[in-house]
Design a protein around this motif. Structure first.
Motif, PDB file in Angstrom:
ATOM      1  N   LEU A 216      -6.637   3.738  10.660  1.00 12.06           N
ATOM      2  CA  LEU A 216      -5.363   3.027  10.693  1.00 12.06           C
ATOM      3  C   LEU A 216      -5.407   1.761   9.852  1.00 12.06           C
ATOM      4  N   LEU A 217      -6.545   1.074   9.887  1.00 11.59           N
ATOM      5  CA  LEU A 217      -6.684  -0.127   9.075  1.00 11.59           C
ATOM      6  C   LEU A 217      -6.604   0.192   7.585  1.00 11.59           C
ATOM      7  N   VAL A 218      -7.281   1.252   7.175  1.00  9.14           N
ATOM      8  CA  VAL A 218      -7.238   1.650   5.765  1.00  9.14           C
ATOM      9  C   VAL A 218      -5.804   1.988   5.358  1.00  9.14           C
ATOM     10  N   GLU A 219      -5.101   2.722   6.239  1.00 13.65           N
ATOM     11  CA  GLU A 219      -3.706   3.045   5.945  1.00 13.65           C
ATOM     12  C   GLU A 219      -2.860   1.779   5.851  1.00 13.65           C
ATOM     13  N   ARG A 220      -3.124   0.832   6.744  1.00 17.91           N
ATOM     14  CA  ARG A 220      -2.359  -0.415   6.747  1.00 17.91           C
ATOM     15  C   ARG A 220      -2.653  -1.223   5.477  1.00 17.91           C
ATOM     16  N   ILE A 221      -3.937  -1.237   5.076  1.00 23.00           N
ATOM     17  CA  ILE A 221      -4.293  -1.940   3.843  1.00 23.00           C
ATOM     18  C   ILE A 221      -3.541  -1.336   2.659  1.00 23.00           C
ATOM     19  N   GLY A 222      -3.495  -0.007   2.603  1.00 23.43           N
ATOM     20  CA  GLY A 222      -2.763   0.650   1.525  1.00 23.43           C
ATOM     21  C   GLY A 222      -1.295   0.295   1.544  1.00 23.43           C
ATOM     22  N   GLU A 223      -0.710   0.292   2.757  1.00 24.53           N
ATOM     23  CA  GLU A 223       0.702  -0.057   2.893  1.00 24.53           C
ATOM     24  C   GLU A 223       0.960  -1.494   2.448  1.00 24.53           C
ATOM     25  N   LEU A 224       0.102  -2.415   2.887  1.00 25.52           N
ATOM     26  CA  LEU A 224       0.278  -3.822   2.513  1.00 25.52           C
ATOM     27  C   LEU A 224       0.069  -4.030   1.017  1.00 25.52           C
ATOM     28  N   THR A 225      -0.880  -3.291   0.447  1.00 29.99           N
ATOM     29  CA  THR A 225      -1.103  -3.394  -0.993  1.00 29.99           C
ATOM     30  C   THR A 225       0.133  -2.951  -1.757  1.00 29.99           C
ATOM     31  N   ARG A 226       0.740  -1.850  -1.309  1.00 30.06           N
ATOM     32  CA  ARG A 226       1.975  -1.386  -1.956  1.00 30.06           C
ATOM     33  C   ARG A 226       3.088  -2.404  -1.799  1.00 30.06           C
ATOM     34  N   MET A 227       3.167  -3.040  -0.635  1.00 27.54           N
ATOM     35  CA  MET A 227       4.188  -4.062  -0.414  1.00 27.54           C
ATOM     36  C   MET A 227       3.964  -5.259  -1.331  1.00 27.54           C
ATOM     37  N   VAL A 228       2.696  -5.669  -1.469  1.00 25.91           N
ATOM     38  CA  VAL A 228       2.380  -6.792  -2.359  1.00 25.91           C
ATOM     39  C   VAL A 228       2.765  -6.448  -3.791  1.00 25.91           C
ATOM     40  N   ASP A 229       2.433  -5.223  -4.230  1.00 24.74           N
ATOM     41  CA  ASP A 229       2.786  -4.805  -5.584  1.00 24.74           C
ATOM     42  C   ASP A 229       4.294  -4.833  -5.787  1.00 24.74           C
ATOM     43  N   SER A 230       5.026  -4.370  -4.772  1.00 17.05           N
ATOM     44  CA  SER A 230       6.479  -4.358  -4.867  1.00 17.05           C
ATOM     45  C   SER A 230       7.034  -5.775  -4.965  1.00 17.05           C
ATOM     46  N   VAL A 231       6.505  -6.675  -4.126  1.00 20.11           N
ATOM     47  CA  VAL A 231       6.954  -8.070  -4.168  1.00 20.11           C
ATOM     48  C   VAL A 231       6.615  -8.702  -5.515  1.00 20.11           C
TER      49      VAL A 231
END
Length: 252
Positions: free
Chosen positions: A86-101
């Motif tokens: 779950l942490l790895v998935e969350r890291i991926g999600e947050l990374t995508r959010m950072v890229d989008s921002v």
């Protein structure tokens, strides 16, 4: 060793009231009581609380958390493995959010070096349509061309770019008004000049990408307006530019 509720609250960063609530709903009930009847939490209780808080941080509801951590088929090691996934998935999600921002920031930075007065000085009454920056991110935010084009420009660079655009449009309209077809040498030469200008701005612009961009001039008034301001437009101008670009690509 037992831990009083105040100590557990201080260690975990949640309130005593929250711990009482977890006890009331059966999510985390202390294993013991003091002689005076106060709650007393064991090391196992703290481990369970850690799992509760972890799943809560990931956005799980309390009912779901209770089902997950009470699953008899999942031992402590399996919980850790599940948490890691779950942490790895969350890291991926947050990374995508950072890229989008980051891409939105880049979009907002285009022209950010100009004050409102300077923007009027450079572009006159022309204003970018509301929400266009976000739409541009959606369309092109993943491309290297967008990364290159989104860098902030100085006032002097904007003035020079606008001067080049106006000169190109003036010469394009001269060709259009002369009656020359879109596949004439003059029109194709202007199309090639436009491609090279885009390449200088975006880092690269091959004929395939140029055709894609020119196609939008024929179908999207906003895109055409960036290149040729509305007072200078002619009926069918977007199609003319598209056809000149197609002809130019075909002769290369």
């Amino acid at each position: 060793m037992g831990y009083p509720v105040g100590k557990v609250a201080a260690l975990s960063g949640i309130t005593v009231r929250t711990l009482h609530h977890y006890d009331e709903i059966g999510l985390l009930s202390p294993s013991g009581r003091t002689a005076a009847g106060y709650r007393s939490y064991s090391e196992d209780d703290l481990d369970r609380l850690q799992r509760v808080l972890f799943y809560r941080e990931l956005g799980f509801g309390l009912e779901t958390i209770a089902k997950v951590i009470e699953d008899p088929d999942v031992d402590a090691l399996e919980h850790l493995r599940r948490q890691r996934v779950l942490l790895v998935e969350r890291i991926g999600e947050l990374t995508r959010m950072v890229d989008s921002v980051d891409r939105v920031i880049e979009a907002k930075q285009v022209g950010a070096a100009l004050t409102p007065e300077e923007r009027f000085e450079v572009f006159g009454e022309y204003r970018e349509p509301e929400g266009y920056a976000e739409e541009a991110v959606r369309r092109w935010g993943e491309t290297p061309q967008w990364r290159a084009a989104a860098r902030p420009l100085s006032k002097e660079e904007w003035i020079e770019a606008e001067k080049v655009r106006r000169d190109w449009v003036r010469r394009l309209l001269d060709v259009v008004d002369s009656g020359a077809p879109a596949d004439s040498a003059a029109a194709m030469d202007l199309a090639e000049e436009h491609r090279l200008l885009l390449a200088a701005f975006m880092g690269e612009c091959g004929h395939a990408l140029h055709r894609e961009i020119a196609g939008m001039y024929a179908t999207d008034p906003v895109q055409l307006g960036f290149l040729v301001r509305e007072p200078d437009q002619r009926p069918g101008l977007g199609e003319y530019i598209r056809d000149a670009v197609d002809a130019n690509a075909g002769r290369s």
